[in-house]
Design an enzyme around this catalytic site. Structure first.
Site, PDB file in Angstrom:
ATOM      1  N   TYR A   1       1.038  -1.022   0.072  1.00 45.75           N
ATOM      2  CA  TYR A   1      -0.105   0.149  -0.033  1.00 45.75           C
ATOM      3  C   TYR A   1       0.772   1.235  -0.105  1.00 45.75           C
ATOM      4  CZ  TYR A   1      -3.898  -2.978   1.097  1.00 45.75           C
ATOM      5  OH  TYR A   1      -5.056  -4.131   1.107  1.00 45.75           O
TER       6      TYR A   1
ATOM      7  N   LYS B   1       3.605 -15.343   1.495  1.00 50.14           N
ATOM      8  CA  LYS B   1       3.484 -16.231   0.592  1.00 50.14           C
ATOM      9  C   LYS B   1       5.276 -16.512  -0.069  1.00 50.14           C
ATOM     10  CE  LYS B   1       0.754 -17.058  -2.647  1.00 50.14           C
ATOM     11  NZ  LYS B   1       0.088 -18.421  -2.595  1.00 50.14           N
TER      12      LYS B   1
ATOM     13  N   ASP C   1      -2.726 -18.169   1.454  1.00 47.94           N
ATOM     14  CA  ASP C   1      -3.892 -18.814   0.709  1.00 47.94           C
ATOM     15  C   ASP C   1      -4.347 -20.042   1.704  1.00 47.94           C
ATOM     16  OD1 ASP C   1      -1.500 -19.845   0.141  1.00 47.94           O
ATOM     17  OD2 ASP C   1      -2.159 -20.590  -1.841  1.00 47.94           O
TER      18      ASP C   1
ATOM     19  N   ASP D   1      -5.051  -7.059   5.628  1.00 47.45           N
ATOM     20  CA  ASP D   1      -6.481  -6.424   5.267  1.00 47.45           C
ATOM     21  C   ASP D   1      -7.388  -7.330   4.924  1.00 47.45           C
ATOM     22  OD1 ASP D   1      -8.137  -4.412   4.717  1.00 47.45           O
ATOM     23  OD2 ASP D   1      -7.210  -3.627   2.852  1.00 47.45           O
TER      24      ASP D   1
ATOM     25  N   ASP E   1     -10.738  -9.004   7.643  1.00 42.95           N
ATOM     26  CA  ASP E   1     -12.272  -8.822   7.305  1.00 42.95           C
ATOM     27  C   ASP E   1     -12.705 -10.426   7.273  1.00 42.95           C
ATOM     28  OD1 ASP E   1     -11.997  -6.340   7.175  1.00 42.95           O
ATOM     29  OD2 ASP E   1     -12.807  -6.097   5.194  1.00 42.95           O
TER      30      ASP E   1
END
Ligand code: NAD
Length: 367
Positions: A141, A192, A225, A249, A253
């Site tokens: 970001y 990852k 994942d 992020d 959620d």
């Protein structure tokens, strides 16, 4: 105990309504000789209306000096057409940046009384208590280069850059291990590393911090994942999940939905320890200013009250009082009291203030 000061920034919409119930909780603690002094100021749209900016310089200075901020929510449709820098949300983002709040804590707790509100089966989520720790000030970001360019053939090309340094990973890893030590003593570090260089470095640095400073804490590494899948398959396997800005992020959620209600979700953002050992910190409910229900006295104050419980735990170092407040919330729910957003058949629907009153009654009963 000596008096501690916190900065109250109620903000807009339902922000002031839910913060009022926190004020009453603070009043309850004052009667128990736990004195917390409140300094109050404006933020977001309310600050724009008064000062012409969503975060006035004097407010920022107060936040830096006091170091502990209790934040409501900001935003509203009347501010949507303001220029980017004047938008209410800029006030919050600037506070986070200026206070150096790099660690975002999002607990996902499922109170037994609300287990049926989850999209997962009751037995998978009942009693769930996990914490997602998201790196908040680095990663894709913020990484450079970033932007959209037009190529010679007329196509466009967009670039974002995922970037992390050893220091950034070390400081968030330390927070994760410290938090795990006062919880279930387990950290799952998520990246990852199979396809991303930042993931390789993340894994290496988290492991090194563990081996050097926190060998007593259980550590596992997991691909992002797989973590997403495990969160909906068997969420109770986790204690503290630490991850980067982007994965955090998404995963926070996802974990939030395990609990079923936005009006129940607290959060905290912490900075580095200062010379006195204290971290700057901002506590806020995950939800926004809910303009659709603002002013009607029906907002759920529990996310904000649970955020204050986090303040008691992490800034005032009163873990027993934090636990008492969380138990009070659990008790109110067990007694069948609900605000409109979490209403279930057979329960009693309460206003914002009446819910606050029940929390105070439960605190009395637990004392
Ligand atoms: P929101 O979280 O404000 O509301 C989403 C939905 O959940 C609404 O239907 C709302 O009524 C309901 N809801 C939220 N909190 C509730 C509570 N405590 N009790 C009962 N119901 C609740 O998100 P939104 O509608 O996307 O955004 C509204 C405004 O809030 C926008 O201006 C947005 O930018 C801002 N916002 C601010 C923050 C923040 O201050 N941290 C976070 C998210 C959104």
């Amino acid at each position: 105990m000596s008096e501690r000061t916190i900065l109250f920034l109620p903000g807009d919409g339902i922000g002031p309504e839910v913060m009022e119930e926190v004020r009453r909780v603070i009043g309850w603690y004052a009667k128990r000789q736990i004195a917390i002094r409140i300094e109050e100021d404006l933020v977001g749209g309310a600050a724009y209306d008064r000062y012409g900016t969503p975060l006035a310089e004097q407010t920022l200075e107060k936040a830096k000096t006091i170091g502990t901020v209790m934040f409501g929510a900001v935003g509203g449709p009347q501010y949507d057409s303001l220029p980017f820098e004047k938008k209410p949300e800029r006030g919050l983002l600037r506070l986070r940046k200026e206070l150096g709040l790099f660690a975002n804590l999002r607990p996902a707790m499922v109170f037994p009384a609300l287990a049926d509100a989850s999209s997962l089966k009751r037995e998978l989520v009942e009693g769930l208590d996990i914490l997602i720790l998201r790196e908040l000030t680095g990663g894709v970001y913020f990484g450079e280069p970033r932007g959209i360019e037009v190529l010679p053939d007329g196509q466009k090309r967009a670039v974002d850059t995922q970037v992390y340094t050893t220091g950034e990973i070390e400081r968030i890893a330390r927070v994760a291990f410290e938090l795990a030590r006062v919880r279930q003593n387990k950290v799952t570090s998520v990246e990852k590393a199979n396809v991303m260089h930042t993931g390789v470095l993340w894994r290496e640095v988290v492991q090194a911090v563990h081996d050097r400073e926190f060998p007593d804490v259980a550590l596992e590494h997991m691909y992002a994942d797989n973590c997403a899948m495990q969160l909906v398959r068997k969420p109770k396997q986790f204690d503290v999940i630490v991850t980067d800005n982007l994965f955090g992020d998404l995963l926070s959620d996802c974990a939030a939905m395990l609990t079923g209600s936005l009006g129940m979700l607290p959060s905290a953002s912490l900075g580095a320890p200062g010379p006195d050992g204290r971290r700057k910190a901002l506590y806020e409910p995950v939800h926004g200013s809910a303009p659709d229900i603002a002013g009607r006295g029906i907002a759920n104050p529990l996310a904000c009250i649970l955020s204050f419980a986090m303040l008691l735990r992490y800034s005032l170092e009163l873990p027993a009082e934090a636990a008492r407040l969380e138990q009070a919330v659990a008790r109110v729910l067990e007694q069948g009291y609900r605000t409109a957003d979490i209403m279930q058949p057979g329960c009693t629907q309460l206003s914002t203030a009446a819910m606050g009153t029940q929390v105070l009654a439960a605190l009395d009963a637990l004392s």
